[in-house]
Design a protein around this motif. Structure first.
Motif, PDB file in Angstrom:
ATOM      1  N   ARG A 258      -0.078   5.068   1.005  1.00  0.00           N
ATOM      2  CA  ARG A 258      -0.926   6.331   1.495  1.00  0.00           C
ATOM      3  C   ARG A 258      -1.512   6.864   0.211  1.00  0.00           C
ATOM      4  O   ARG A 258      -2.512   7.453   0.556  1.00  0.00           O
ATOM      5  CB  ARG A 258       0.124   7.247   2.071  1.00  0.00           C
ATOM      6  CG  ARG A 258       0.736   6.754   3.508  1.00  0.00           C
ATOM      7  CD  ARG A 258       1.472   7.735   3.984  1.00  0.00           C
ATOM      8  NE  ARG A 258       0.411   8.934   4.612  1.00  0.00           N
ATOM      9  CZ  ARG A 258       1.084   9.800   5.131  1.00  0.00           C
ATOM     10  NH1 ARG A 258       2.368  10.064   5.547  1.00  0.00           N
ATOM     11  NH2 ARG A 258       0.362  10.970   5.395  1.00  0.00           N
ATOM     12  N   ALA A 259      -0.828   6.743  -0.843  1.00  0.00           N
ATOM     13  CA  ALA A 259      -1.660   7.358  -2.144  1.00  0.00           C
ATOM     14  C   ALA A 259      -2.828   6.600  -2.567  1.00  0.00           C
ATOM     15  O   ALA A 259      -3.884   7.158  -2.723  1.00  0.00           O
ATOM     16  CB  ALA A 259      -0.742   7.269  -3.076  1.00  0.00           C
TER      17      ALA A 259
ATOM     18  N   ARG B 255      -4.876   4.854  -0.263  1.00  0.00           N
ATOM     19  CA  ARG B 255      -5.650   5.138   0.636  1.00  0.00           C
ATOM     20  C   ARG B 255      -6.413   6.684   0.347  1.00  0.00           C
ATOM     21  O   ARG B 255      -7.540   6.830   0.756  1.00  0.00           O
ATOM     22  CB  ARG B 255      -4.986   5.269   2.076  1.00  0.00           C
ATOM     23  CG  ARG B 255      -5.934   5.383   3.396  1.00  0.00           C
ATOM     24  CD  ARG B 255      -5.239   5.201   4.652  1.00  0.00           C
ATOM     25  NE  ARG B 255      -4.728   3.826   4.555  1.00  0.00           N
ATOM     26  CZ  ARG B 255      -3.700   3.468   5.323  1.00  0.00           C
ATOM     27  NH1 ARG B 255      -2.938   4.419   6.165  1.00  0.00           N
ATOM     28  NH2 ARG B 255      -2.959   2.300   5.468  1.00  0.00           N
ATOM     29  N   HIS B 256      -5.491   7.627  -0.118  1.00  0.00           N
ATOM     30  CA  HIS B 256      -5.881   9.092  -0.414  1.00  0.00           C
ATOM     31  C   HIS B 256      -6.912   8.920  -1.536  1.00  0.00           C
ATOM     32  O   HIS B 256      -8.042   9.570  -1.599  1.00  0.00           O
ATOM     33  CB  HIS B 256      -4.991   9.829  -0.461  1.00  0.00           C
ATOM     34  CG  HIS B 256      -5.413  11.260  -1.037  1.00  0.00           C
ATOM     35  ND1 HIS B 256      -5.706  12.172  -0.010  1.00  0.00           N
ATOM     36  CD2 HIS B 256      -5.279  11.732  -2.177  1.00  0.00           C
ATOM     37  CE1 HIS B 256      -5.947  13.442  -0.700  1.00  0.00           C
ATOM     38  NE2 HIS B 256      -5.833  13.268  -1.994  1.00  0.00           N
TER      39      HIS B 256
ATOM     40  N   THR C  94     -10.216   7.497  -0.467  1.00  0.00           N
ATOM     41  CA  THR C  94     -10.998   8.483   0.387  1.00  0.00           C
ATOM     42  C   THR C  94     -11.497   9.571  -0.452  1.00  0.00           C
ATOM     43  O   THR C  94     -12.789   9.735  -0.356  1.00  0.00           O
ATOM     44  CB  THR C  94      -9.934   9.064   1.612  1.00  0.00           C
ATOM     45  OG1 THR C  94      -9.705   8.082   2.327  1.00  0.00           O
ATOM     46  CG2 THR C  94     -10.738  10.046   2.333  1.00  0.00           C
ATOM     47  N   LEU C  95     -10.872  10.183  -1.280  1.00  0.00           N
ATOM     48  CA  LEU C  95     -11.364  11.019  -2.473  1.00  0.00           C
ATOM     49  C   LEU C  95     -12.452  10.287  -3.121  1.00  0.00           C
ATOM     50  O   LEU C  95     -13.642  11.048  -3.676  1.00  0.00           O
ATOM     51  CB  LEU C  95     -10.169  11.471  -3.222  1.00  0.00           C
ATOM     52  CG  LEU C  95     -10.585  12.401  -4.412  1.00  0.00           C
ATOM     53  CD1 LEU C  95     -11.120  13.767  -3.904  1.00  0.00           C
ATOM     54  CD2 LEU C  95      -9.457  12.647  -5.152  1.00  0.00           C
TER      55      LEU C  95
ATOM     56  N   ALA D 206      -3.578  15.974  -6.937  1.00  0.00           N
ATOM     57  CA  ALA D 206      -2.731  14.765  -6.440  1.00  0.00           C
ATOM     58  C   ALA D 206      -1.364  15.082  -6.130  1.00  0.00           C
ATOM     59  O   ALA D 206      -0.715  14.497  -5.168  1.00  0.00           O
ATOM     60  CB  ALA D 206      -3.179  13.416  -7.129  1.00  0.00           C
TER      61      ALA D 206
ATOM     62  N   PHE E 251       3.274  13.375   1.039  1.00  0.00           N
ATOM     63  CA  PHE E 251       3.392  11.946   1.309  1.00  0.00           C
ATOM     64  C   PHE E 251       4.798  11.740   1.510  1.00  0.00           C
ATOM     65  O   PHE E 251       5.261  11.058   2.408  1.00  0.00           O
ATOM     66  CB  PHE E 251       2.448  11.018   0.728  1.00  0.00           C
ATOM     67  CG  PHE E 251       0.910  11.293   0.928  1.00  0.00           C
ATOM     68  CD1 PHE E 251       0.365  11.977   2.308  1.00  0.00           C
ATOM     69  CD2 PHE E 251       0.055  10.756   0.032  1.00  0.00           C
ATOM     70  CE1 PHE E 251      -0.749  12.219   2.182  1.00  0.00           C
ATOM     71  CE2 PHE E 251      -1.255  10.894   0.293  1.00  0.00           C
ATOM     72  CZ  PHE E 251      -1.618  11.289   1.202  1.00  0.00           C
TER      73      PHE E 251
ATOM     74  N   VAL F 113      -0.167  16.557  -2.864  1.00  0.00           N
ATOM     75  CA  VAL F 113      -0.447  15.928  -2.012  1.00  0.00           C
ATOM     76  C   VAL F 113       0.356  14.520  -1.869  1.00  0.00           C
ATOM     77  O   VAL F 113       0.900  14.114  -0.693  1.00  0.00           O
ATOM     78  CB  VAL F 113      -1.867  15.149  -2.261  1.00  0.00           C
ATOM     79  CG1 VAL F 113      -2.194  14.044  -1.048  1.00  0.00           C
ATOM     80  CG2 VAL F 113      -2.927  16.378  -1.966  1.00  0.00           C
TER      81      VAL F 113
END
Length: 89
Positions: free
Chosen positions: A70-71, A73-74, A77-78, A36, A43, A39
């Protein structure tokens, strides 16, 4: 087809491991945390670039809110991807 999916699921492959469930969860949590970092840095760079392109000043709130969204949301998704692969309860 159903039997093939059950016999080759990620959880089934790890049944032979000597690691306990707690150790496996700690391992995946550690891996996700390490992955993370770059990533989230990506972002942050994208958000800063977008703010510069719009000519916005650098306010902490204007930077932090999109970064957190954004974090999260990521992370969601993960988590969905891990559930889809059978690596979550």
């Amino acid at each position: 087809m159903g039997e093939l999916c059950r016999s080759h699921s990620p959880r089934r492959r790890h049944e032979g491991d000597r690691r306990s469930s707690v150790e496996m969860r700690a391992h995946w949590t550690h891996r996700a945390g390490i992955r993370a970092v770059p990533v989230v840095v990506g972002f942050a760079e994208e958000i800063r670039d977008a703010q510069r392109a719009r000519g916005l000043t650098t306010s902490p709130r204007a930077f932090a809110v999109p970064l957190i969204v954004r974090a999260l949301r990521h992370a969601d998704t993960l988590a969905n991807a891990l559930v889809a692969r059978g690596l979550a309860d």
